[in-house]
Design an enzyme around this catalytic site. Sequence first.
Site, PDB file in Angstrom:
ATOM      1  N   ASP A  19       0.836  -1.202   0.000  1.00 55.79           N
ATOM      2  CA  ASP A  19       0.000   0.000   0.000  1.00 55.79           C
ATOM      3  C   ASP A  19       0.871   1.253   0.000  1.00 55.79           C
ATOM      4  O   ASP A  19       1.830   1.353   0.782  1.00 55.79           O
ATOM      5  CB  ASP A  19      -0.894   0.040   1.238  1.00 55.79           C
ATOM      6  CG  ASP A  19      -1.892  -1.098   1.276  1.00 55.79           C
ATOM      7  OD1 ASP A  19      -2.220  -1.634   0.202  1.00 55.79           O
ATOM      8  OD2 ASP A  19      -2.360  -1.441   2.386  1.00 55.79           O
ATOM      9  N   ASP A  65      -0.405  -3.417  -4.472  1.00 49.43           N
ATOM     10  CA  ASP A  65      -1.718  -3.557  -3.850  1.00 49.43           C
ATOM     11  C   ASP A  65      -2.455  -2.221  -3.942  1.00 49.43           C
ATOM     12  O   ASP A  65      -2.516  -1.635  -5.016  1.00 49.43           O
ATOM     13  CB  ASP A  65      -1.570  -4.051  -2.407  1.00 49.43           C
ATOM     14  CG  ASP A  65      -2.877  -4.596  -1.840  1.00 49.43           C
ATOM     15  OD1 ASP A  65      -3.846  -4.753  -2.611  1.00 49.43           O
ATOM     16  OD2 ASP A  65      -2.936  -4.863  -0.636  1.00 49.43           O
ATOM     17  N   ASP A  76      -5.485   2.647   1.577  1.00 49.72           N
ATOM     18  CA  ASP A  76      -6.302   1.632   2.242  1.00 49.72           C
ATOM     19  C   ASP A  76      -6.561   1.976   3.703  1.00 49.72           C
ATOM     20  O   ASP A  76      -5.671   2.478   4.410  1.00 49.72           O
ATOM     21  CB  ASP A  76      -5.605   0.272   2.181  1.00 49.72           C
ATOM     22  CG  ASP A  76      -5.813  -0.437   0.852  1.00 49.72           C
ATOM     23  OD1 ASP A  76      -6.343   0.200  -0.080  1.00 49.72           O
ATOM     24  OD2 ASP A  76      -5.432  -1.609   0.745  1.00 49.72           O
ATOM     25  N   ARG A 123     -11.809  -0.168  -7.208  1.00 49.36           N
ATOM     26  CA  ARG A 123     -11.633   0.373  -5.851  1.00 49.36           C
ATOM     27  C   ARG A 123     -11.318   1.866  -5.876  1.00 49.36           C
ATOM     28  O   ARG A 123     -10.237   2.310  -5.497  1.00 49.36           O
ATOM     29  CB  ARG A 123     -10.537  -0.374  -5.089  1.00 49.36           C
ATOM     30  CG  ARG A 123     -10.809  -1.853  -4.926  1.00 49.36           C
ATOM     31  CD  ARG A 123      -9.770  -2.505  -4.028  1.00 49.36           C
ATOM     32  NE  ARG A 123     -10.000  -3.960  -3.926  1.00 49.36           N
ATOM     33  CZ  ARG A 123      -9.275  -4.784  -3.165  1.00 49.36           C
ATOM     34  NH1 ARG A 123      -8.282  -4.292  -2.435  1.00 49.36           N
ATOM     35  NH2 ARG A 123      -9.548  -6.069  -3.137  1.00 49.36           N
TER      36      ARG A 123
END
Length: 517
Positions: free
Chosen positions: A160, A189, A193, A242
């Site tokens: 992340d 990734d 997040d 996302r």
Amino acid sequence: MRRSTTRRLVSALATAAVITAGLALPMSTASAQTGSATGYASQNGGTTGGAGGQTVRATTGTQIHQALCDRPSTSTPIVIEVQGTITHGNTSKVSGPGCETADGVIELKKISNVTIVGTGSGAVFDQVGIHIRESRNIIIQNVTVRNVKKSGSPTSNGGDAIGMEKDVRNVWVDHVTLEASGGESEGYDGLFDMKNNTQYVTLSYSILRNSGRGGLVGSSESDLSNGHVTFHHNLYENIDSRAPLLRGGIGHMYNNHYVDLHKSGINSRAGARAKVENNYFEDSRDVLGTFYTNERGSWEVRGNVFDNVTWSSQGDKNYPAGPDPRSTTSVSIPYSYQLDDAGCVPEMLGRIAGAGKGNRVSDGDCEAQEPVDPDPTDPTDPTDPDPVDPDPTDPPEGVNLSIGAGADGSGKGGGTSYGNVVDGDMGTYWSPSGSTGRISVKWGSDVTVSSVVIREASGAEGNIGSWRLVDHDTGAVLATGTGAGVITFGPTSLRKINFEITSSNGTPRVAEFETYA
């Protein structure tokens, strides 16, 4: 990939709104923290970072850790000004009473009251992620984080760019650039997040690009303790999905530009509620809905533009909000904020979003002119049925719903008023501040409209060129054509309808904007 269109920002000073009136210009490069936290980060006591504490300069990741560790306690306020490139080679673990750090990652663990801000010629975290865990009151501003990997070499922060987890509160991330060079198969990734009880977070004026995953709120369908997250004035570009994925909780997305989303965008699921306002969605697929699960979420939509967006069919584990997005919930927002017109967003964010832009912000007073359709009468374009009757003297039967309604627009010429188009008087009129513009009729509750009559003032007949008729709240185009007259379309329930003049043969003068059921 983007359409060849022209967008103009319109406010009191027209395009100068982006240069002067529309933007606060603190300086060309940031020096320490600027501005105040917005959105949900302004709630729950607010987010001030290290304001009031010592200011320390750092040019390596190890120096960032050292600055944290040298504090008298884990809550002593500190502003860390970062310049240069932070790499694995210069980011090592440091021990002390004010920190719990680790090699190869900027570790903000069990601490509070910290600001990390890029300064001077800029700060780049190259393959080094920023990890926030069990912490609160954190500000990250004016930095670039790129190519953080979870597999391959070197790895950092689980892949992340910025990751938050476990009892995190009040984080404001502003004017950052987060980017990868591919998706999970290339070792990356998420860019942004939040999981395991992370709340009161704002991401503003930032760029997220070139990644398989923009970011998530909640790591699984059972991780529903996250939320109260605001995303505003951000650019999401070349992202698979996302943008964000929202599980449970509340997310507020406004004035963002989403372009080249390949699979899905805002994914509201597992009971999440998303308020989605005045965003510009462009050249993308399934930009809003519930995807990859039957645990559905909901959304409130207003003022968005959907430009070349494609939608999949509804089915098992696939519930797109389009092709005609409608609200499925109502979300109350506890803080104040100002909305720019969605049409302003792409050009505006191109100037001010991301690191190295001087931390410039919008004043919330930008209004937009929609792109011109180069051939609104092209019979091969199914969106251009040219449904206008050139004779406006034979209006539809029934009551003119515009009488007593409200009106606004993108701007008005001297001596004219928005209200003149709903007063029933052909002797008064509205003119745009330029050769094109928008005039809108609005109501306090839903009304059903299936036809419109646009009447030009005496002496201005024929001045209106091409136009679009748009449901303001959903961004759906109801009709396009040229010239004034009677416009018919399928019955539509709405609260605000826009007549957008995109070309003209002289100064347009709209005397009446009539609406009928």
